[in-house]
Design a protein around this motif. Sequence first.
Motif, PDB file in Angstrom:
ATOM      1  N   ALA A  63      -3.642   0.593  -1.381  1.00 39.24           N
ATOM      2  CA  ALA A  63      -4.504  -0.600  -1.348  1.00 39.24           C
ATOM      3  C   ALA A  63      -5.277  -0.684  -0.034  1.00 39.24           C
ATOM      4  O   ALA A  63      -6.435  -1.121  -0.017  1.00 39.24           O
ATOM      5  CB  ALA A  63      -3.659  -1.853  -1.556  1.00 39.24           C
ATOM      6  N   ASN A 110      -9.447  -1.699  -5.722  1.00 41.90           N
ATOM      7  CA  ASN A 110      -8.465  -2.787  -5.709  1.00 41.90           C
ATOM      8  C   ASN A 110      -8.825  -3.866  -6.714  1.00 41.90           C
ATOM      9  O   ASN A 110      -9.994  -4.062  -7.048  1.00 41.90           O
ATOM     10  CB  ASN A 110      -8.395  -3.417  -4.312  1.00 41.90           C
ATOM     11  CG  ASN A 110      -7.523  -2.636  -3.357  1.00 41.90           C
ATOM     12  OD1 ASN A 110      -6.552  -2.011  -3.768  1.00 41.90           O
ATOM     13  ND2 ASN A 110      -7.859  -2.671  -2.076  1.00 41.90           N
ATOM     14  N   SER A 114      -3.422  -5.526  -6.806  1.00 41.51           N
ATOM     15  CA  SER A 114      -3.223  -4.465  -5.819  1.00 41.51           C
ATOM     16  C   SER A 114      -3.487  -4.956  -4.397  1.00 41.51           C
ATOM     17  O   SER A 114      -2.904  -4.431  -3.440  1.00 41.51           O
ATOM     18  CB  SER A 114      -4.107  -3.261  -6.127  1.00 41.51           C
ATOM     19  OG  SER A 114      -5.486  -3.572  -5.971  1.00 41.51           O
ATOM     20  N   ARG A 115      -4.338  -5.957  -4.244  1.00 43.06           N
ATOM     21  CA  ARG A 115      -4.620  -6.469  -2.896  1.00 43.06           C
ATOM     22  C   ARG A 115      -3.380  -7.054  -2.225  1.00 43.06           C
ATOM     23  O   ARG A 115      -3.292  -7.114  -1.002  1.00 43.06           O
ATOM     24  CB  ARG A 115      -5.739  -7.515  -2.941  1.00 43.06           C
ATOM     25  CG  ARG A 115      -7.117  -6.915  -3.222  1.00 43.06           C
ATOM     26  CD  ARG A 115      -8.232  -7.927  -3.017  1.00 43.06           C
ATOM     27  NE  ARG A 115      -9.512  -7.324  -3.338  1.00 43.06           N
ATOM     28  CZ  ARG A 115     -10.127  -7.463  -4.516  1.00 43.06           C
ATOM     29  NH1 ARG A 115      -9.556  -8.194  -5.475  1.00 43.06           N
ATOM     30  NH2 ARG A 115     -11.274  -6.878  -4.750  1.00 43.06           N
ATOM     31  N   ARG A 118      -1.683  -4.715   0.357  1.00 40.83           N
ATOM     32  CA  ARG A 118      -2.281  -4.383   1.658  1.00 40.83           C
ATOM     33  C   ARG A 118      -1.348  -4.818   2.782  1.00 40.83           C
ATOM     34  O   ARG A 118      -0.616  -5.798   2.664  1.00 40.83           O
ATOM     35  CB  ARG A 118      -3.632  -5.074   1.810  1.00 40.83           C
ATOM     36  CG  ARG A 118      -4.703  -4.598   0.828  1.00 40.83           C
ATOM     37  CD  ARG A 118      -5.942  -5.467   0.947  1.00 40.83           C
ATOM     38  NE  ARG A 118      -5.626  -6.851   0.619  1.00 40.83           N
ATOM     39  CZ  ARG A 118      -6.426  -7.875   0.890  1.00 40.83           C
ATOM     40  NH1 ARG A 118      -7.573  -7.679   1.508  1.00 40.83           N
ATOM     41  NH2 ARG A 118      -6.064  -9.101   0.550  1.00 40.83           N
TER      42      ARG A 118
END
Length: 367
Positions: A63, A110, A114-115, A118
């Motif tokens: 990510a 992303n 998925s973010r 990070r």
Amino acid sequence: MSDGPYTPPPNPGRFVVQSMLALRAAVLKVLDLITPPELTVVEHTLAVMRTQMVHVAAKLKLADHLENGPLDAPELARRTGAHPDALERMMRALVQIGVFRRERDGRFGNNRVSRVLRANALGGPAFPEYFGASYHAHAWAELEHTVMTGKSAFERVHGTSFWGYFEKHPDQGATFDEAMSRITELDTPGVAALPVFREVKKLCDVAGGSGMLLAGILAKHPHLSGMLFDQPARLEDARARLRQRNVLSRCEFVSGDFFEAIPAGADAYLLKDILHDWDDARSLTILKNCRRAMNPNHRLLIVELLVTDQPAYPMVHFLDMEMMTVLSEGRQRTEVQLRGLLDEAGFDLRTVHPLPGLSTLLEATAR
């Protein structure tokens, strides 16, 4: 940990969170009614693959690599050292379960899920890194042992306790600590906002780890002083966090073992996600040591996820299985079970505060 100014995480109300979970559960229930049961069983069986794929995505920091825009699999592989074909196939599978997206030209990017993986995100990668780690997965592979004996599968596999394993593998322990800190970050605003802290002068956070929760409470209540009680190695990291929040001067640090004694001197003691790690006997030892450190009418504050039968929130039952299988015969408890432990340890349960999100704070007083 960032050196920039602290920004409190978003804090949706408990009703909002539970309503969303209830709606999600209702939709899934309808889908289950029209899905062949054989397929449902297959999907449940394959869930281990989801865990491992998200784990690898977190570990490879995919990510973060996609933060500035979509990339194709060969470029992602170049940046991560992965095998291009294997990585593309894994990314393709992750897209299918809603983690990452795929552009029309085949590049991966992303999405809102998925973010979260990070490094600078509120959730961050530590939680999937911990749950998908091989040492953790090996314990779950021996679940049958726990179900048949009631004993920790982790201890059977590794020949040591969960905490003993981290003493021998500090890097894995650091990942676990970071995962727990990120979870605490979600609960901190709701806990710190409770009015009980207006009536407290000195708060001791028992086994407070990173100091995340104590720092948030002290920042919210300038009249408070704090005491962080934990093992020496954990206190050093906590100093940096408390310094970042500009509350270091109002906190003292005491090292020790809560199975032996808990320091006196505070008029309120806080246990966040501590008792669920332990069986009833050892939880009672912790509670009785708290009671010995306290004067009558001093407060004990316990933050836990309570077991309920609400179908909207199955996660607490999964966490209960985690405590049973991986920890030292720990368990998530009902309000009634915690009330019983508190009574035996010399406390009266006074108030139950539902927190934003899904945790609950139980406020007890020493008899």
